[in-house]
Scaffold this motif. Structure first.
Motif, PDB file in Angstrom:
ATOM      1  N   ASN A 152       0.819  -1.213   0.000  1.00 15.76           N
ATOM      2  CA  ASN A 152       0.000   0.000   0.000  1.00 15.76           C
ATOM      3  C   ASN A 152       0.851   1.262   0.000  1.00 15.76           C
ATOM      4  O   ASN A 152       0.504   2.257  -0.641  1.00 15.76           O
ATOM      5  CB  ASN A 152      -0.944  -0.005   1.204  1.00 15.76           C
ATOM      6  CG  ASN A 152      -2.278  -0.676   0.907  1.00 15.76           C
ATOM      7  OD1 ASN A 152      -2.903  -0.383  -0.103  1.00 15.76           O
ATOM      8  ND2 ASN A 152      -2.698  -1.584   1.765  1.00 15.76           N
ATOM      9  N   SER A 156       0.539   3.816  -6.170  1.00 17.13           N
ATOM     10  CA  SER A 156      -0.106   5.096  -6.397  1.00 17.13           C
ATOM     11  C   SER A 156      -1.571   4.985  -5.935  1.00 17.13           C
ATOM     12  O   SER A 156      -2.059   3.874  -5.673  1.00 17.13           O
ATOM     13  CB  SER A 156      -0.043   5.455  -7.884  1.00 17.13           C
ATOM     14  OG  SER A 156      -0.794   4.524  -8.649  1.00 17.13           O
ATOM     15  N   PRO A 157      -2.308   6.085  -5.830  1.00 24.20           N
ATOM     16  CA  PRO A 157      -3.682   6.030  -5.306  1.00 24.20           C
ATOM     17  C   PRO A 157      -4.591   5.015  -5.993  1.00 24.20           C
ATOM     18  O   PRO A 157      -5.429   4.391  -5.342  1.00 24.20           O
ATOM     19  CB  PRO A 157      -4.180   7.460  -5.519  1.00 24.20           C
ATOM     20  CG  PRO A 157      -2.934   8.285  -5.386  1.00 24.20           C
ATOM     21  CD  PRO A 157      -1.850   7.468  -6.022  1.00 24.20           C
ATOM     22  N   ASN A 158      -4.453   4.837  -7.291  1.00 24.68           N
ATOM     23  CA  ASN A 158      -5.272   3.862  -8.010  1.00 24.68           C
ATOM     24  C   ASN A 158      -4.442   2.683  -8.508  1.00 24.68           C
ATOM     25  O   ASN A 158      -4.830   1.998  -9.459  1.00 24.68           O
ATOM     26  CB  ASN A 158      -5.978   4.533  -9.196  1.00 24.68           C
ATOM     27  CG  ASN A 158      -7.003   5.548  -8.737  1.00 24.68           C
ATOM     28  OD1 ASN A 158      -7.838   5.257  -7.884  1.00 24.68           O
ATOM     29  ND2 ASN A 158      -6.927   6.756  -9.284  1.00 24.68           N
ATOM     30  N   GLN A 266      -6.630  -4.033  -6.732  1.00 25.68           N
ATOM     31  CA  GLN A 266      -6.457  -2.594  -6.792  1.00 25.68           C
ATOM     32  C   GLN A 266      -6.461  -2.000  -5.402  1.00 25.68           C
ATOM     33  O   GLN A 266      -7.192  -2.457  -4.507  1.00 25.68           O
ATOM     34  CB  GLN A 266      -7.566  -1.949  -7.623  1.00 25.68           C
ATOM     35  CG  GLN A 266      -7.353  -0.471  -7.892  1.00 25.68           C
ATOM     36  CD  GLN A 266      -8.396   0.080  -8.850  1.00 25.68           C
ATOM     37  OE1 GLN A 266      -9.589  -0.180  -8.709  1.00 25.68           O
ATOM     38  NE2 GLN A 266      -7.943   0.836  -9.846  1.00 25.68           N
ATOM     39  N   LYS A 267      -5.642  -0.988  -5.223  1.00 26.75           N
ATOM     40  CA  LYS A 267      -5.572  -0.298  -3.945  1.00 26.75           C
ATOM     41  C   LYS A 267      -6.915   0.337  -3.633  1.00 26.75           C
ATOM     42  O   LYS A 267      -7.536   0.937  -4.511  1.00 26.75           O
ATOM     43  CB  LYS A 267      -4.472   0.769  -3.993  1.00 26.75           C
ATOM     44  CG  LYS A 267      -4.233   1.488  -2.682  1.00 26.75           C
ATOM     45  CD  LYS A 267      -3.036   2.426  -2.795  1.00 26.75           C
ATOM     46  CE  LYS A 267      -2.756   3.128  -1.492  1.00 26.75           C
ATOM     47  NZ  LYS A 267      -1.547   3.998  -1.578  1.00 26.75           N
ATOM     48  N   GLN A 268      -7.339   0.217  -2.398  1.00 23.53           N
ATOM     49  CA  GLN A 268      -8.613   0.818  -1.992  1.00 23.53           C
ATOM     50  C   GLN A 268      -8.388   2.259  -1.540  1.00 23.53           C
ATOM     51  O   GLN A 268      -7.391   2.572  -0.885  1.00 23.53           O
ATOM     52  CB  GLN A 268      -9.226   0.017  -0.840  1.00 23.53           C
ATOM     53  CG  GLN A 268      -9.613  -1.396  -1.227  1.00 23.53           C
ATOM     54  CD  GLN A 268     -10.400  -2.099  -0.144  1.00 23.53           C
ATOM     55  OE1 GLN A 268     -11.007  -1.483   0.712  1.00 23.53           O
ATOM     56  NE2 GLN A 268     -10.378  -3.416  -0.165  1.00 23.53           N
ATOM     57  N   SER A 269      -9.343   3.133  -1.905  1.00 24.87           N
ATOM     58  CA  SER A 269      -9.247   4.524  -1.467  1.00 24.87           C
ATOM     59  C   SER A 269      -9.519   4.607   0.022  1.00 24.87           C
ATOM     60  O   SER A 269     -10.330   3.833   0.556  1.00 24.87           O
ATOM     61  CB  SER A 269     -10.243   5.380  -2.243  1.00 24.87           C
ATOM     62  OG  SER A 269     -11.556   4.879  -2.086  1.00 24.87           O
ATOM     63  N   ARG A 270      -8.843   5.524   0.697  1.00 22.89           N
ATOM     64  CA  ARG A 270      -9.008   5.643   2.155  1.00 22.89           C
ATOM     65  C   ARG A 270      -9.588   6.993   2.535  1.00 22.89           C
ATOM     66  O   ARG A 270      -9.485   7.929   1.828  1.00 22.89           O
ATOM     67  CB  ARG A 270      -7.646   5.426   2.845  1.00 22.89           C
ATOM     68  CG  ARG A 270      -7.057   4.062   2.503  1.00 22.89           C
ATOM     69  CD  ARG A 270      -5.875   3.740   3.368  1.00 22.89           C
ATOM     70  NE  ARG A 270      -5.356   2.408   3.075  1.00 22.89           N
ATOM     71  CZ  ARG A 270      -4.419   1.820   3.781  1.00 22.89           C
ATOM     72  NH1 ARG A 270      -3.913   2.385   4.842  1.00 22.89           N
ATOM     73  NH2 ARG A 270      -3.981   0.608   3.452  1.00 22.89           N
TER      74      ARG A 270
END
Length: 270
Positions: A152, A156-158, A266-270
């Motif tokens: 994480n 990158s953010p997405n 995919q990275k999850q938005s926080r």
């Protein structure tokens, strides 16, 4: 559970292991089964090609992506595709010998770099990767919480992760691995995914797509011992593989019967 500092110490031993490949007899036998018999099965029934083709689809347009090829050794099957097509490519591995070979292979790609460095170390400060490709790598970390936190941090953010790792959730495979483990040269950094491991990844990232492999189709190894025609065996294996491929994408029960798992997360938005 191992701390980051403990894993860094283990990784020093892992570096030496892969620089010199010092396997005991049991590990050589296991590697011969895995890299010989199972690889032939995977090629004969189309698993290899289907996985690599799918990974290319999951990569999407790489022209604007910063890519990390994690634990790539001297280059995996798609390292050079990534190096050629991405906006920037960085291949990293613990083995400096392997990385020296990779540097030679990718020097024709101006936006590609290779570095011998530990992913968990402070020395590795690069971040904001749009894609982390981890082929046969994520199961080398004894503490999945430490790994997930680091992934994480580096995405990158997405950002997305594409992985391929062994499972030990099938009962016969769990029995085999349990019997083999006391004799295993690389046991300190070989941790095939358990149900708990998978669920931690699923809770920490959005699993966009997944497929299990060598579920029902793993039994083609036994079918190959019977006096049947090779075309029949290959046809049966391909049919079983496609059943594994489709069912494991939607059913945890079918996925956990498999020997391998590939995921697009995919990275999850926080």
């Amino acid at each position: 559970m191992k701390t980051t500092s403990e894993i860094l110490e283990i990784n020093k031993k892992q570096k030496e292991f892969y620089n010199h490949i010092r396997q005991n007899r049991m590990t050589r036998i296991w590697a011969k089964i895995r890299n010989g018999v199972l690889n032939r099965v995977r090629k004969n029934i189309g698993i290899h090609d289907q996985v690599y083709d799918l990974h290319k689809v999951w990569f999407g347009d790489l022209s604007d992506k910063k890519v990390l090829d994690l634990g790539c050794f001297s280059g995996n099957n798609l390292s050079f595709y990534l190096a050629e097509h991405s906006k920037s490519y960085l291949g990293i591995d613990l083995s400096d010998k392997a990385i020296s070979h990779l540097k030679e292979k990718i020097k024709k790609y101006p936006n590609a770099e290779a570095r011998a460095v530990d992913f968990l170390s402070d020395e590795f400060s690069e971040a904001d990767f749009d894609l982390i490709y981890a082929y046969g790598v994520l199961h080398h970390f004894p503490n999945v919480d430490v790994l997930i936190e680091r992934l994480n941090e580096k995405l990158s953010p997405n950002g997305a992760i594409i992985s391929y790792d062994p499972l030990q959730t099938s009962t016969p495979i769990w029995i085999l691995r349990t019997l083999y483990r006391p004799f295993q040269s690389d046991a300190a950094w070989e941790w095939p995914f358990t149900r708990r491991t998978y669920r931690k990844f699923a809770a920490s990232f959005r699993v966009i797509e997944r497929h299990g492999l060598l579920g029902k189709s793993k039994w083609i190894v036994l079918l190959n011992m019977l006096p049947l025609s090779q075309p029949f065996k290959n046809r049966t294996g391909r049919n079983w593989h496609q059943q594994d491929w489709k069912k494991s994408a939607i059913s945890d029960k079918d996925m956990f019967r498999c020997m391998h798992l590939t995921m697009w997360m995919q990275k999850q938005s926080r």
